[in-house]
Design a protein around this motif. Sequence first.
Motif, PDB file in Angstrom:
ATOM      1  N   PHE A 104      63.535  27.015  -0.329  1.00 55.58           N
ATOM      2  CA  PHE A 104      64.866  26.572  -0.731  1.00 55.58           C
ATOM      3  C   PHE A 104      65.687  27.736  -1.278  1.00 55.58           C
ATOM      4  CE2 PHE A 104      67.764  25.098  -4.085  1.00 55.58           C
ATOM      5  CZ  PHE A 104      68.597  24.268  -3.335  1.00 55.58           C
ATOM      6  N   GLN A 105      65.056  28.567  -2.093  1.00 58.66           N
ATOM      7  CA  GLN A 105      65.766  29.713  -2.671  1.00 58.66           C
ATOM      8  C   GLN A 105      66.247  30.666  -1.592  1.00 58.66           C
ATOM      9  OE1 GLN A 105      62.518  30.801  -5.135  1.00 58.66           O
ATOM     10  NE2 GLN A 105      62.746  28.937  -6.356  1.00 58.66           N
ATOM     11  N   LYS A 106      65.431  30.894  -0.578  1.00 60.71           N
ATOM     12  CA  LYS A 106      65.827  31.784   0.515  1.00 60.71           C
ATOM     13  C   LYS A 106      66.982  31.194   1.320  1.00 60.71           C
ATOM     14  CE  LYS A 106      61.235  33.838   1.063  1.00 60.71           C
ATOM     15  NZ  LYS A 106      60.044  33.949   1.943  1.00 60.71           N
ATOM     16  N   LYS A 107      66.905  29.894   1.618  1.00 58.78           N
ATOM     17  CA  LYS A 107      67.973  29.255   2.389  1.00 58.78           C
ATOM     18  C   LYS A 107      69.268  29.200   1.592  1.00 58.78           C
ATOM     19  CE  LYS A 107      64.758  26.557   5.199  1.00 58.78           C
ATOM     20  NZ  LYS A 107      65.077  27.254   6.462  1.00 58.78           N
ATOM     21  N   PHE A 108      69.147  28.965   0.294  1.00 57.82           N
ATOM     22  CA  PHE A 108      70.305  28.969  -0.585  1.00 57.82           C
ATOM     23  C   PHE A 108      70.956  30.353  -0.585  1.00 57.82           C
ATOM     24  CE2 PHE A 108      71.628  28.300  -5.330  1.00 57.82           C
ATOM     25  CZ  PHE A 108      72.942  28.089  -4.933  1.00 57.82           C
ATOM     26  N   TRP A 109      70.156  31.388  -0.685  1.00 59.81           N
ATOM     27  CA  TRP A 109      70.669  32.753  -0.690  1.00 59.81           C
ATOM     28  C   TRP A 109      71.376  33.076   0.624  1.00 59.81           C
ATOM     29  CZ3 TRP A 109      69.693  37.218   2.152  1.00 59.81           C
ATOM     30  CH2 TRP A 109      70.197  38.394   1.605  1.00 59.81           C
ATOM     31  N   LYS A 110      70.774  32.728   1.741  1.00 59.32           N
ATOM     32  CA  LYS A 110      71.372  33.019   3.050  1.00 59.32           C
ATOM     33  C   LYS A 110      72.687  32.272   3.238  1.00 59.32           C
ATOM     34  CE  LYS A 110      67.055  34.089   5.482  1.00 59.32           C
ATOM     35  NZ  LYS A 110      66.128  33.654   6.555  1.00 59.32           N
ATOM     36  N   LEU A 111      72.741  31.030   2.812  1.00 56.46           N
ATOM     37  CA  LEU A 111      73.982  30.266   2.960  1.00 56.46           C
ATOM     38  C   LEU A 111      75.083  30.866   2.083  1.00 56.46           C
ATOM     39  CD1 LEU A 111      74.395  26.517   3.450  1.00 56.46           C
ATOM     40  CD2 LEU A 111      75.792  27.619   1.705  1.00 56.46           C
ATOM     41  N   ARG A 112      74.723  31.257   0.858  1.00 57.44           N
ATOM     42  CA  ARG A 112      75.722  31.880  -0.019  1.00 57.44           C
ATOM     43  C   ARG A 112      76.269  33.155   0.617  1.00 57.44           C
ATOM     44  NH1 ARG A 112      71.829  32.008  -3.943  1.00 57.44           N
ATOM     45  NH2 ARG A 112      72.412  34.127  -4.549  1.00 57.44           N
ATOM     46  N   GLN A 113      75.392  33.939   1.183  1.00 57.58           N
ATOM     47  CA  GLN A 113      75.810  35.198   1.798  1.00 57.58           C
ATOM     48  C   GLN A 113      76.769  34.958   2.961  1.00 57.58           C
ATOM     49  OE1 GLN A 113      74.838  37.153  -0.833  1.00 57.58           O
ATOM     50  NE2 GLN A 113      74.601  38.714   0.746  1.00 57.58           N
ATOM     51  N   SER A 114      76.497  33.942   3.752  1.00 60.34           N
ATOM     52  CA  SER A 114      77.328  33.690   4.934  1.00 60.34           C
ATOM     53  C   SER A 114      78.665  33.038   4.590  1.00 60.34           C
ATOM     54  CB  SER A 114      76.566  32.802   5.927  1.00 60.34           C
ATOM     55  OG  SER A 114      76.339  31.515   5.383  1.00 60.34           O
ATOM     56  N   GLU A 115      78.724  32.305   3.487  1.00 58.20           N
ATOM     57  CA  GLU A 115      79.930  31.564   3.144  1.00 58.20           C
ATOM     58  C   GLU A 115      80.832  32.285   2.141  1.00 58.20           C
ATOM     59  OE1 GLU A 115      80.945  28.715   4.335  1.00 58.20           O
ATOM     60  OE2 GLU A 115      79.177  27.985   5.424  1.00 58.20           O
ATOM     61  N   TYR A 116      80.306  33.295   1.456  1.00 57.25           N
ATOM     62  CA  TYR A 116      81.045  33.875   0.335  1.00 57.25           C
ATOM     63  C   TYR A 116      82.306  34.621   0.774  1.00 57.25           C
ATOM     64  CZ  TYR A 116      81.936  36.291  -4.060  1.00 57.25           C
ATOM     65  OH  TYR A 116      82.519  36.758  -5.214  1.00 57.25           O
ATOM     66  N   GLU A 117      82.200  35.474   1.778  1.00 58.74           N
ATOM     67  CA  GLU A 117      83.365  36.258   2.190  1.00 58.74           C
ATOM     68  C   GLU A 117      84.511  35.384   2.699  1.00 58.74           C
ATOM     69  OE1 GLU A 117      84.618  40.092   4.972  1.00 58.74           O
ATOM     70  OE2 GLU A 117      82.552  39.357   4.975  1.00 58.74           O
ATOM     71  N   PRO A 118      84.243  34.402   3.588  1.00 57.93           N
ATOM     72  CA  PRO A 118      85.354  33.529   4.011  1.00 57.93           C
ATOM     73  C   PRO A 118      86.006  32.795   2.841  1.00 57.93           C
ATOM     74  CG  PRO A 118      83.468  33.263   5.469  1.00 57.93           C
ATOM     75  CD  PRO A 118      83.002  34.101   4.320  1.00 57.93           C
ATOM     76  N   TYR A 119      85.197  32.432   1.855  1.00 59.29           N
ATOM     77  CA  TYR A 119      85.742  31.739   0.690  1.00 59.29           C
ATOM     78  C   TYR A 119      86.659  32.660  -0.112  1.00 59.29           C
ATOM     79  CZ  TYR A 119      85.862  29.230  -3.790  1.00 59.29           C
ATOM     80  OH  TYR A 119      86.268  28.597  -4.939  1.00 59.29           O
ATOM     81  N   THR A 120      86.224  33.901  -0.333  1.00 57.18           N
ATOM     82  CA  THR A 120      87.046  34.829  -1.120  1.00 57.18           C
ATOM     83  C   THR A 120      88.339  35.200  -0.406  1.00 57.18           C
ATOM     84  OG1 THR A 120      85.856  36.747  -0.218  1.00 57.18           O
ATOM     85  CG2 THR A 120      85.025  35.792  -2.274  1.00 57.18           C
ATOM     86  N   ILE A 121      88.297  35.287   0.905  1.00 54.52           N
ATOM     87  CA  ILE A 121      89.486  35.677   1.666  1.00 54.52           C
ATOM     88  C   ILE A 121      90.609  34.668   1.480  1.00 54.52           C
ATOM     89  CG2 ILE A 121      90.387  35.899   4.014  1.00 54.52           C
ATOM     90  CD1 ILE A 121      87.786  37.285   4.776  1.00 54.52           C
ATOM     91  N   GLN A 122      90.274  33.385   1.427  1.00 49.18           N
ATOM     92  CA  GLN A 122      91.324  32.378   1.323  1.00 49.18           C
ATOM     93  C   GLN A 122      92.039  32.416  -0.028  1.00 49.18           C
ATOM     94  OE1 GLN A 122      89.975  28.297   1.527  1.00 49.18           O
ATOM     95  NE2 GLN A 122      88.161  28.700   0.286  1.00 49.18           N
ATOM     96  N   TYR A 123      91.443  33.097  -1.022  1.00 47.69           N
ATOM     97  CA  TYR A 123      92.071  33.185  -2.337  1.00 47.69           C
ATOM     98  C   TYR A 123      92.771  34.524  -2.587  1.00 47.69           C
ATOM     99  CZ  TYR A 123      90.305  28.746  -4.058  1.00 47.69           C
ATOM    100  OH  TYR A 123      90.084  27.407  -4.247  1.00 47.69           O
ATOM    101  N   LEU A 124      92.724  35.440  -1.625  1.00 49.89           N
ATOM    102  CA  LEU A 124      93.409  36.719  -1.816  1.00 49.89           C
ATOM    103  C   LEU A 124      94.895  36.498  -2.101  1.00 49.89           C
ATOM    104  CD1 LEU A 124      91.749  38.884   0.989  1.00 49.89           C
ATOM    105  CD2 LEU A 124      91.382  39.038  -1.481  1.00 49.89           C
ATOM    106  N   PRO A 125      95.496  37.295  -2.994  1.00 53.23           N
ATOM    107  CA  PRO A 125      94.965  38.497  -3.652  1.00 53.23           C
ATOM    108  C   PRO A 125      94.184  38.208  -4.944  1.00 53.23           C
ATOM    109  CG  PRO A 125      97.242  38.226  -4.245  1.00 53.23           C
ATOM    110  CD  PRO A 125      96.921  37.106  -3.272  1.00 53.23           C
ATOM    111  N   ILE A 126      93.989  36.940  -5.286  1.00 52.99           N
ATOM    112  CA  ILE A 126      93.212  36.616  -6.484  1.00 52.99           C
ATOM    113  C   ILE A 126      91.761  37.024  -6.265  1.00 52.99           C
ATOM    114  CG2 ILE A 126      92.426  34.751  -8.000  1.00 52.99           C
ATOM    115  CD1 ILE A 126      94.927  33.212  -7.225  1.00 52.99           C
ATOM    116  N   LYS A 127      91.186  37.672  -7.255  1.00 57.47           N
ATOM    117  CA  LYS A 127      89.796  38.091  -7.180  1.00 57.47           C
ATOM    118  C   LYS A 127      89.001  37.461  -8.317  1.00 57.47           C
ATOM    119  CE  LYS A 127      90.751  42.515  -4.921  1.00 57.47           C
ATOM    120  NZ  LYS A 127      90.556  43.992  -4.962  1.00 57.47           N
TER     121      LYS A 127
END
Length: 322
Positions: A104-127
Motif C-alpha cells: 500500500f505504501q508503495k502504491k500510495f507513493w507512486k500515485l502521489r508522484q504521478s498526480e502531484y505535478e498536474p495538481y500543482t500546475i493548475q494552481y500556478l503561480p501559487i506555490k
Amino acid sequence: MLALVTHRVDPLILPNFLKSSSRNLKLHLFPVRINNRTKQGRSKSITINNIGSFGGYGLPLVPPPPPEPVKFPRKRLNQRFAVLLLRSTYETVDALDFIAMDQFQKKFWKLRQSEYEPYTIQYLPIKFTQGELSDPLYFDFISFAQHLTISNQIPDSPQVFTEREGADGGERVVRRAQQYQDNTRLPVELGLLAGDLVYQGISQGFQDAVFNGPLPCASPSFDCALAGVKRLAEVFMENGYCIKANVTDIEKSSTTSGTFKVRYEGTATLWSVAALASRRSIVKNGYTANTTSAFLRASGFQNSSFNVKNTDTSIEEVWTIL
C-alpha cells in the motif's frame, strides 16, 4: 475492541505524517445500519448517502466532471489535527487487512508522484510546500491521493497475503478477519472505523493535542446529540478544516429523534471530494460525516442516516437520527 498496529516501514516510502505513527491504537466499534443508496447531484454539486462509497460500487453511470481549482483562500489547518485525519484512514487500512501495508505504501507513493505535478500546475503561480499538511492546498491533494489509492486496491483485494514488516524485517502471512471478507463492504467499513478513530482523537486527545471534543451522550437524547454535533463542527472549524461551520434547520420529532443540517464552508477537502467523484472512487474522504456518525453511534443512536451535498464552496450534511 480492535487493536490497530502500525508496521515498521521504509521512511523513503511512507509520507512524513505517518512516520511517527503510534502502536496499539485502541478503537471502540459500534453497530450501525447503513443505507447504500446514492444520488448524483447537479450543477456542480454531488449528493451522497451515508458512509463509504458511491453505494458499495454503485457508481453513477456518468461521473461528475473534473473539479476546478479552489479559487479562494482557506484557513491553515492545525498540524496535529491534519495528522489525526490522515493517520486514522491509514490505520483503518491496516486494520481491514485487504492489502499488505508495504505494498500500500508503495502504491500510495507512486500515485502521489504521478498526480502531484498536474495538481500543482493548475494552481500556478501559487506555490505550496510538498509535505506541509497545514497548507489546505497540500492537504487537499494528499487526502485525494490517499483515498484514490485505497479505492484502486479494494475491488480485487486478496483475503490472504504476505506482508513485509519494515525494510529489513521478515514476512508474515495475513488473513483478513471474517467480518471484513466482503470486498463490496470495505468502503463502508473504512468510513465507520476511520470515523471512530477521528472521534476518539477529538474526544480523548491525540498525541500532545487536546481538542475538547464532546463525550458520548449517557443515553439517546436529541438535545444532547445536537449539542455534541455542534461542538464537533466547532472543533473542525477551530482547527482550520473549514472557514465556517453551523447547524441549522433543526426539527425535533421527539426527545430522541429529529433532523438537522450541518454546513461546512471552505473546507480543506473541497477539491479532493469532487476529484474523487470524478475519478469514480468507491471511497470518499468524508471526515466530518464519518466523525459525526461515530459520535452518534457512541451515544446510542444506531439508526442515524444522512445525505451529503458537496458544492464548489461547501459541504452540507442533512442528518436524521432515530
